[in-house]
Design a protein around this motif. Structure first.
Motif, PDB file in Angstrom:
ATOM      1  N   PRO A  52       0.588  -0.885  -0.408  1.00 34.02           N
ATOM      2  CA  PRO A  52       0.060  -0.269   0.280  1.00 34.02           C
ATOM      3  C   PRO A  52       0.677   1.564  -0.168  1.00 34.02           C
ATOM      4  N   GLU A  53       0.244   2.153  -0.525  1.00 34.94           N
ATOM      5  CA  GLU A  53       0.670   3.846  -0.416  1.00 34.94           C
ATOM      6  C   GLU A  53       1.325   3.929   0.987  1.00 34.94           C
ATOM      7  N   PRO A  54       1.918   5.004   1.051  1.00 39.95           N
ATOM      8  CA  PRO A  54       2.217   5.795   2.662  1.00 39.95           C
ATOM      9  C   PRO A  54       1.104   6.694   2.427  1.00 39.95           C
ATOM     10  N   GLY A  55       0.287   6.223   4.379  1.00 38.90           N
ATOM     11  CA  GLY A  55      -0.519   6.816   5.180  1.00 38.90           C
ATOM     12  C   GLY A  55      -2.325   6.272   4.168  1.00 38.90           C
ATOM     13  N   THR A  56      -1.984   4.941   4.040  1.00 38.88           N
ATOM     14  CA  THR A  56      -2.722   3.999   3.459  1.00 38.88           C
ATOM     15  C   THR A  56      -3.324   2.902   4.977  1.00 38.88           C
ATOM     16  N   VAL A  57      -4.063   2.894   5.126  1.00 42.96           N
ATOM     17  CA  VAL A  57      -4.519   1.917   5.944  1.00 42.96           C
ATOM     18  C   VAL A  57      -6.277   0.798   6.383  1.00 42.96           C
ATOM     19  N   LYS A  58      -5.295  -0.415   5.435  1.00 39.74           N
ATOM     20  CA  LYS A  58      -6.391  -1.331   5.157  1.00 39.74           C
ATOM     21  C   LYS A  58      -6.942  -2.284   6.984  1.00 39.74           C
ATOM     22  N   PRO A  59      -7.576  -2.211   7.245  1.00 48.26           N
ATOM     23  CA  PRO A  59      -8.721  -2.780   8.619  1.00 48.26           C
ATOM     24  C   PRO A  59      -7.892  -4.367   8.517  1.00 48.26           C
ATOM     25  N   PRO A  60      -7.570  -4.932   9.539  1.00 48.22           N
ATOM     26  CA  PRO A  60      -7.695  -6.520   8.802  1.00 48.22           C
ATOM     27  C   PRO A  60      -8.669  -6.850   8.411  1.00 48.22           C
ATOM     28  N   PRO A  61      -8.387  -8.676   8.425  1.00 41.09           N
ATOM     29  CA  PRO A  61     -10.073  -9.101   7.394  1.00 41.09           C
ATOM     30  C   PRO A  61     -10.658  -8.901   8.869  1.00 41.09           C
ATOM     31  N   GLY A  62     -12.184  -9.288   9.092  1.00 45.36           N
ATOM     32  CA  GLY A  62     -12.583 -10.071   9.182  1.00 45.36           C
ATOM     33  C   GLY A  62     -12.832 -11.098   9.854  1.00 45.36           C
ATOM     34  N   SER A  63     -12.470 -12.259   8.674  1.00 45.89           N
ATOM     35  CA  SER A  63     -12.093 -13.820   9.347  1.00 45.89           C
ATOM     36  C   SER A  63     -10.358 -14.232   7.986  1.00 45.89           C
ATOM     37  N   ILE A  64     -10.643 -14.753   9.076  1.00 44.88           N
ATOM     38  CA  ILE A  64      -9.149 -15.008   8.758  1.00 44.88           C
ATOM     39  C   ILE A  64      -8.565 -16.787   8.736  1.00 44.88           C
ATOM     40  N   VAL A  65      -7.704 -17.428   8.375  1.00 45.28           N
ATOM     41  CA  VAL A  65      -7.801 -19.059   8.520  1.00 45.28           C
ATOM     42  C   VAL A  65      -5.969 -18.667   9.133  1.00 45.28           C
ATOM     43  N   ILE A  66      -5.955 -19.394  10.258  1.00 46.43           N
ATOM     44  CA  ILE A  66      -4.627 -19.704  10.829  1.00 46.43           C
ATOM     45  C   ILE A  66      -3.993 -20.897  10.845  1.00 46.43           C
ATOM     46  N   THR A  67      -2.543 -21.358   9.928  1.00 42.94           N
ATOM     47  CA  THR A  67      -2.586 -22.858   9.554  1.00 42.94           C
ATOM     48  C   THR A  67      -0.921 -22.358  10.101  1.00 42.94           C
ATOM     49  N   GLN A  68      -0.589 -21.105  10.634  1.00 41.06           N
ATOM     50  CA  GLN A  68       0.929 -21.314  11.569  1.00 41.06           C
ATOM     51  C   GLN A  68       0.517 -20.665  13.267  1.00 41.06           C
ATOM     52  N   SER A  69       1.390 -20.621  13.977  1.00 38.19           N
ATOM     53  CA  SER A  69       1.848 -20.138  14.992  1.00 38.19           C
ATOM     54  C   SER A  69       1.754 -18.870  14.942  1.00 38.19           C
ATOM     55  N   GLY A  70       1.252 -17.979  15.627  1.00 39.23           N
ATOM     56  CA  GLY A  70       1.417 -16.309  16.186  1.00 39.23           C
ATOM     57  C   GLY A  70       0.838 -15.640  16.207  1.00 39.23           C
ATOM     58  N   THR A  71       0.254 -14.211  16.635  1.00 38.00           N
ATOM     59  CA  THR A  71      -0.140 -13.082  17.490  1.00 38.00           C
ATOM     60  C   THR A  71      -1.133 -12.697  15.401  1.00 38.00           C
ATOM     61  N   TYR A  72      -2.685 -13.025  15.934  1.00 35.68           N
ATOM     62  CA  TYR A  72      -3.309 -12.343  14.455  1.00 35.68           C
ATOM     63  C   TYR A  72      -4.672 -10.988  15.090  1.00 35.68           C
ATOM     64  N   SER A  73      -4.446 -10.202  14.242  1.00 35.11           N
ATOM     65  CA  SER A  73      -5.705  -9.239  14.438  1.00 35.11           C
ATOM     66  C   SER A  73      -7.384 -10.176  13.887  1.00 35.11           C
ATOM     67  N   VAL A  74      -8.043  -9.502  14.532  1.00 33.43           N
ATOM     68  CA  VAL A  74      -9.699 -10.288  13.416  1.00 33.43           C
ATOM     69  C   VAL A  74     -10.777  -8.860  13.096  1.00 33.43           C
ATOM     70  N   GLY A  75     -10.181  -8.350  12.143  1.00 33.74           N
ATOM     71  CA  GLY A  75     -11.234  -7.527  12.147  1.00 33.74           C
ATOM     72  C   GLY A  75     -11.016  -6.201  12.932  1.00 33.74           C
ATOM     73  N   GLY A  76      -9.438  -6.097  13.987  1.00 36.68           N
ATOM     74  CA  GLY A  76      -9.200  -4.858  14.641  1.00 36.68           C
ATOM     75  C   GLY A  76     -10.229  -4.939  15.613  1.00 36.68           C
ATOM     76  N   PHE A  77     -10.902  -5.971  16.249  1.00 36.20           N
ATOM     77  CA  PHE A  77     -11.751  -6.516  17.079  1.00 36.20           C
ATOM     78  C   PHE A  77     -11.969  -7.033  18.330  1.00 36.20           C
ATOM     79  N   CYS A  78     -10.801  -8.467  17.848  1.00 40.41           N
ATOM     80  CA  CYS A  78      -9.803  -9.097  18.810  1.00 40.41           C
ATOM     81  C   CYS A  78      -8.914  -9.381  18.129  1.00 40.41           C
ATOM     82  N   THR A  79      -7.857  -9.719  19.048  1.00 43.88           N
ATOM     83  CA  THR A  79      -6.487 -10.459  18.575  1.00 43.88           C
ATOM     84  C   THR A  79      -6.567 -12.003  19.208  1.00 43.88           C
ATOM     85  N   ILE A  80      -5.260 -12.791  18.955  1.00 37.81           N
ATOM     86  CA  ILE A  80      -6.127 -14.690  19.438  1.00 37.81           C
ATOM     87  C   ILE A  80      -4.337 -14.833  18.342  1.00 37.81           C
ATOM     88  N   THR A  81      -3.803 -15.294  20.109  1.00 35.94           N
ATOM     89  CA  THR A  81      -2.132 -16.014  19.808  1.00 35.94           C
ATOM     90  C   THR A  81      -2.628 -17.008  19.955  1.00 35.94           C
TER      91      THR A  81
END
Length: 191
Positions: A52-81
Motif C-alpha cells: 500500500p502507498e504511504p498513508g493508506t490504512v487497511k483494517p485487518p480482515p474480519g475472517s481469517i484462517v490460521i495455519t501457523q503459530s502467531g498473533t493475529y488481529s481479526v477485524g481490529g476487534f479481537c486478537t488471537i495468539t
C-alpha cells in the motif's frame, strides 16, 4: 414572476459553476483524458500493487484462517495468539455479528464477538487439546469497568454462555484461554 426570475438566476449560477469546473466537480487541474497515475511525477517509481502507498490504512480482515503459530488481529476487534504443535490443526476466526443469543442478565457486551473454530485433519473439533497447541484471545478493555470474557459453546446441542477465568485486565487488554470452538466476547457488569 419574481419566483421565475429566482429559478432562472439559480440555473444560471449552477450552469456557470459547472462550466468553470469543466465537468470536474473538485475543480482539479487534471485534464479529463489523463489519469492521476499519468500525472504522477516521472521521477517517482511506479507503485508496487502488493504494497500500500504511504498513508493508506487497511483494517485487518474480519475472517481469517490460521495455519501457523502467531498473533493475529481479526477485524481490529479481537486478537488471537495461537501456538500450533500439530501440523494437521488449523483455526478459523471471524467476527460474529450479531451474537448467537442474548448474554445472561446483568452482563453487558458490545454487539459482536469472535467465533473461533478449530479443525483437525479437515474435521471440526470442539477443543484444542494441549498436545495440539494453545490459544489465547484478547479484547480491548474499557477503563474503570469490571471486564470478563464470556464464552458461548456455539456448536453444542444446548449452547450456553459461561464466563472465562483468567488474569483479568493487563496492559489495557482483557485476555483468556480460547481452547474451545465457539464464540468469545468481552463483557462488563451493568451498573
Amino acid at each position: 414572476m419574481k419566483q421565475i426570475i429566482r429559478y432562472a438566476i439559480v440555473l444560471i449560477l449552477l450552469f456557470s459553476i459547472l462550466w468553470l469546473a469543466k465537468g470536474d466537480p473538485a475543480g482539479a487541474s487534471v485534464p479529463a483524458d489523463q489519469s492521476v497515475q499519468s500525472v504522477r511525477n516521472e521521477s517517482q517509481p511506479a507503485a508496487d500493487p502488493d504494497k500500500p502507498e504511504p498513508g493508506t490504512v487497511k483494517p485487518p480482515p474480519g475472517s481469517i484462517v490460521i495455519t501457523q503459530s502467531g498473533t493475529y488481529s481479526v477485524g481490529g476487534f479481537c486478537t488471537i495468539t495461537v501456538t500450533l504443535t500439530d501440523p494437521d490443526v488449523w483455526v478459523e476466526v471471524r467476527i460474529m455479528h450479531p451474537l448467537p443469543r442474548p448474554l445472561p442478565d446483568g452482563v453487558h457486551a458490545v454487539r459482536q464477538g469472535c467465533l473461533v473454530t478449530y479443525h483437525h485433519a479437515g474435521e471440526r473439533i470442539d477443543e484444542l487439546t494441549s498436545d495440539m497447541g494453545t490459544s489465547n484471545i484478547c479484547f480491548a478493555a474499557l477503563p474503570k469497568e469490571l471486564m470478563k470474557i464470556h464464552f458461548h459453546d456455539t456448536y453444542a446441542g444446548a449452547p450456553t454462555w459461561s464466563p472465562l477465568g483468567g488474569p483479568g485486565v493487563v496492559n489495557g487488554m482483557i485476555c483468556g484461554v480460547a481452547d474451545h470452538s465457539g464464540t468469545y466476547v468481552a463483557t462488563f457488569q451493568k451498573p
